[in-house]
Design an enzyme around this catalytic site. Structure first.
Site, short mmCIF file in Angstrom:
data_model
loop_
_atom_site.label_atom_id
_atom_site.label_comp_id
_atom_site.label_asym_id
_atom_site.label_seq_id
_atom_site.Cartn_x
_atom_site.Cartn_y
_atom_site.Cartn_z
N ASP A 286 0.84 -1.20 0.00
CA ASP A 286 0.00 0.00 0.00
C ASP A 286 0.87 1.25 0.00
OD1 ASP A 286 -2.28 1.49 0.06
OD2 ASP A 286 -3.00 0.78 2.00
N HIS B 239 -8.35 -0.55 8.55
CA HIS B 239 -7.31 -0.09 7.62
C HIS B 239 -7.54 1.41 7.44
CE1 HIS B 239 -4.81 -0.70 3.83
NE2 HIS B 239 -5.42 0.43 3.53
N HIS C 52 -6.35 5.20 6.71
CA HIS C 52 -5.37 6.16 6.19
C HIS C 52 -5.38 7.38 7.13
CE1 HIS C 52 -4.07 4.35 2.31
NE2 HIS C 52 -5.09 3.56 2.61
N CYS D 200 -3.43 5.85 -1.92
CA CYS D 200 -4.05 4.98 -2.90
C CYS D 200 -4.03 5.72 -4.23
CB CYS D 200 -5.48 4.63 -2.49
SG CYS D 200 -6.32 3.64 -3.74
N ASN E 244 -1.16 5.07 5.07
CA ASN E 244 -1.82 4.44 6.21
C ASN E 244 -1.29 5.03 7.50
OD1 ASN E 244 -2.00 1.88 4.21
ND2 ASN E 244 -3.54 1.86 5.81
C1 HMG Z 1 -8.31 -5.29 -12.36
C2 HMG Z 1 -7.66 -4.73 -13.58
C3 HMG Z 1 -6.60 -5.68 -14.13
C4 HMG Z 1 -8.74 -4.54 -14.64
O1 HMG Z 1 -8.28 -3.72 -15.70
P1 HMG Z 1 -8.83 -3.88 -17.18
O2 HMG Z 1 -8.10 -2.89 -18.03
O3 HMG Z 1 -10.33 -3.82 -17.15
O4 HMG Z 1 -8.38 -5.38 -17.46
P2 HMG Z 1 -8.32 -6.25 -18.73
O5 HMG Z 1 -8.70 -7.62 -18.31
O6 HMG Z 1 -9.06 -5.60 -19.88
O7 HMG Z 1 -6.76 -6.25 -19.06
C5 HMG Z 1 -6.07 -5.09 -19.50
C6 HMG Z 1 -4.58 -5.45 -19.65
O8 HMG Z 1 -4.02 -5.74 -18.39
C7 HMG Z 1 -3.54 -7.09 -18.35
N1 HMG Z 1 -3.86 -7.64 -17.05
C8 HMG Z 1 -5.09 -7.85 -16.53
N2 HMG Z 1 -4.99 -8.34 -15.31
C9 HMG Z 1 -3.67 -8.44 -15.02
C10 HMG Z 1 -2.95 -8.86 -13.89
N3 HMG Z 1 -3.57 -9.30 -12.79
N4 HMG Z 1 -1.61 -8.83 -13.94
C11 HMG Z 1 -0.97 -8.40 -15.03
N5 HMG Z 1 -1.59 -7.95 -16.15
C12 HMG Z 1 -2.96 -7.99 -16.13
C13 HMG Z 1 -4.28 -7.79 -19.48
O9 HMG Z 1 -3.55 -8.90 -19.93
C14 HMG Z 1 -4.36 -6.68 -20.51
O10 HMG Z 1 -3.09 -6.54 -21.12
P3 HMG Z 1 -2.98 -6.12 -22.68
O11 HMG Z 1 -3.75 -7.18 -23.42
O12 HMG Z 1 -3.61 -4.76 -22.79
O13 HMG Z 1 -1.52 -6.14 -22.93
C15 HMG Z 1 -6.99 -3.36 -13.32
O14 HMG Z 1 -8.00 -2.44 -13.06
C16 HMG Z 1 -6.05 -3.40 -12.15
O15 HMG Z 1 -5.01 -4.03 -12.19
N6 HMG Z 1 -6.40 -2.66 -11.09
C17 HMG Z 1 -5.60 -2.66 -9.85
C18 HMG Z 1 -5.63 -1.31 -9.23
C19 HMG Z 1 -4.82 -1.32 -7.96
O16 HMG Z 1 -3.88 -2.07 -7.81
N7 HMG Z 1 -5.19 -0.42 -7.03
C20 HMG Z 1 -4.52 -0.29 -5.80
C21 HMG Z 1 -4.78 -1.44 -4.88
S1 HMG Z 1 -6.31 -1.30 -4.01
C22 HMG Z 1 -5.96 -0.26 -2.69
O17 HMG Z 1 -4.91 0.27 -2.60
C23 HMG Z 1 -6.97 -0.11 -1.59
C24 HMG Z 1 -6.59 -0.92 -0.34
C25 HMG Z 1 -6.61 -2.41 -0.63
O18 HMG Z 1 -5.28 -0.60 0.11
C26 HMG Z 1 -7.58 -0.60 0.79
C27 HMG Z 1 -7.87 0.88 0.95
O19 HMG Z 1 -7.00 1.64 1.38
O20 HMG Z 1 -9.00 1.24 0.63
#
Ligand code: HMG
Length: 356
Positions: free
Chosen positions: A38, A240, A242, A273, A282
């Site tokens: 995070d 959790h 922040h 985030c 956090n």
């Molecule tokens: C969910 C998706 C993938 C949807 O994103 P999308 O664009 O809808 O996905 P897609 O299925 O259309 O794929 C797009 C491209 O990404 C690739 N891809 C697809 N999935 C993966 C993967 N797993 N690993 C590696 N590559 C991946 C996939 O192969 C493709 O590649 P391309 O064909 O364009 O070359 C995207 O939105 C994403 O990765 N989001 C993550 C965002 C994130 O990490 N946010 C921060 C974490 S959450 C947070 O911090 C909150 C928390 C937990 O701490 C609690 C709080 O504080 O509230």
């Protein structure tokens, strides 16, 4: 094979943990250190995997036992988390400790499972736990994972089932439990519903994220009462929080009053985030440990050692240490060092003023 190997290590893990706390009459509080995930996911600089691995190693040395170590998310969405596989391969892993990683979809899980299957059976597994994440509002869910909450729950159900079958534990996150940066105040009933959905699909614990960091003891207390009154036990919840408005520790103390005993925190208050503009990191691990010092709660980790890690990573990232306690301990260390040098140099006024 992987499932069998992970299941075999579980009794040993439980034995080590219960031994560690067996002699302490205080009530145990679990700390999930989220700095390496995070925290680092929000840094503008891309950090080499070697620095991330060193951060995890230092936190392990400092006595923390659950360290979130990275994400298998799309590198196009969060480039800072690219290289998590290399981090897991190079960091030192200790038997009995947990190194969860974030997984947003089946693709991320498959990448992790491939990595785990390449490991020799004699090694400590790269991880025994994943974390899946969703939100209490559609607007945040769309910004963070490109789908609505309902769609994300469908996606995560498949991930949770497959991960559980492979012997991995699954933790859930609900973001924006107080305010959403895109759609405003959040109804605690929605938080309860999403939390229940994550538990129903098999998450062993759900971490409630005040992603924006606007919550205070009144709003966090109200949210928790709604979730708990809905029949969800405090034992499966985590806080959790922040620290954007400096309420992180207060919100933890309020949560303790409501029976919550697991909290996520970040060394040096790292992070934020990427999809919550303006939100800071956090609550700092150092601040949580200091707040609970001398209380009826036992926490893992050595406060001074963790504070040194906070000083080190803040310098490595060229950022200000966001932990008030970390900064105070750093100043104390500097004073003590000066005292030692004064004694060694015979305490002459010129020597001291030359060093100040
Ligand atoms: C969910 C998706 C993938 C949807 O994103 P999308 O664009 O809808 O996905 P897609 O299925 O259309 O794929 C797009 C491209 O990404 C690739 N891809 C697809 N999935 C993966 C993967 N797993 N690993 C590696 N590559 C991946 C996939 O192969 C493709 O590649 P391309 O064909 O364009 O070359 C995207 O939105 C994403 O990765 N989001 C993550 C965002 C994130 O990490 N946010 C921060 C974490 S959450 C947070 O911090 C909150 C928390 C937990 O701490 C609690 C709080 O504080 O509230």
């Amino acid at each position: 094979m992987l499932a069998r190997r992970l299941l075999q290590t579980r009794p040993a893990i439980a034995a080590i943990r219960s031994r560690a706390y067996a002699t302490d009459a205080r009530e145990r509080v679990r700390i999930v250190e989220v700095g390496p995930r995070d925290g680092l996911q929000n840094e503008s600089a891309v950090i080499p995997p070697a620095v991330k691995a060193e951060l995890i190693n230092r936190l392990t040395e400092a006595g923390l036992d659950i360290i979130e170590s990275g994400s298998f998310v799309s590198p196009k969405w969060v480039p800072q988390m690219a290289g998590t596989a290399e981090v897991l391969k190079t960091m030192q892993r200790r038997k009995g400790l947990h190194y969860p990683v974030l997984v947003p979809n089946l693709k991320g899980l498959e990448i992790l499972l491939d990595l785990l299957s390449e490991q020799p059976a004699s090694e400590v597994p790269y991880t025994d736990e994943i974390a899946v994440f969703t939100a209490a509002t559609d607007a945040f869910s769309k910004a963070n994972t490109n789908c609505t909450v309902a769609e994300s729950l469908q996606r995560l159900e498949a991930v949770t089932k497959r991960a559980t079958k492979e012997g991995l534990r699954v933790r859930g996150y609900v973001s924006v439990v107080i305010d959403c940066p895109y759609s405003g105040k959040v109804d605690p009933v929605k938080v309860k519903e999403v939390t229940q959905a994550l538990l129903d699909m098999g998450c062993y614990e759900v971490s409630l994220g005040d992603t924006v960091g606007t919550g205070n003891p009144t709003t966090v207390g109200k949210m928790l009462r709604t979730v708990l009154d809905g029949g969800i036990p405090a034992s499966v919840l985590a806080g959790h929080y922040h620290d954007t408005y400096g309420m992180g520790v207060s919100n933890i103390l309020t949560s303790l009053e409501h029976g919550i005993r697991t909290f996520d925190s970040s060394v040096g208050g790292l992070g934020g985030c990427p999809y919550s503009p303006g939100a800071t990191g956090n609550v700092a691990t150092e601040d949580v440990l200091y707040a609970l010092r001398g209380s009826r709660y036992a926490t893992p980790g050595d406060l001074n050692a963790i504070a040194e890690v906070g000083t080190w990573i803040s310098k490595a990232l060229n950022r200000t240490n966001s932990s008030r306690v970390g900064k105070a301990l750093e100043a104390r260390r500097a004073r003590e060092q000066l005292e030692r040098e004064r004694e060694r140099d015979g305490g002459s006024a010129e020597n001291i003023s030359a060093k100040l």
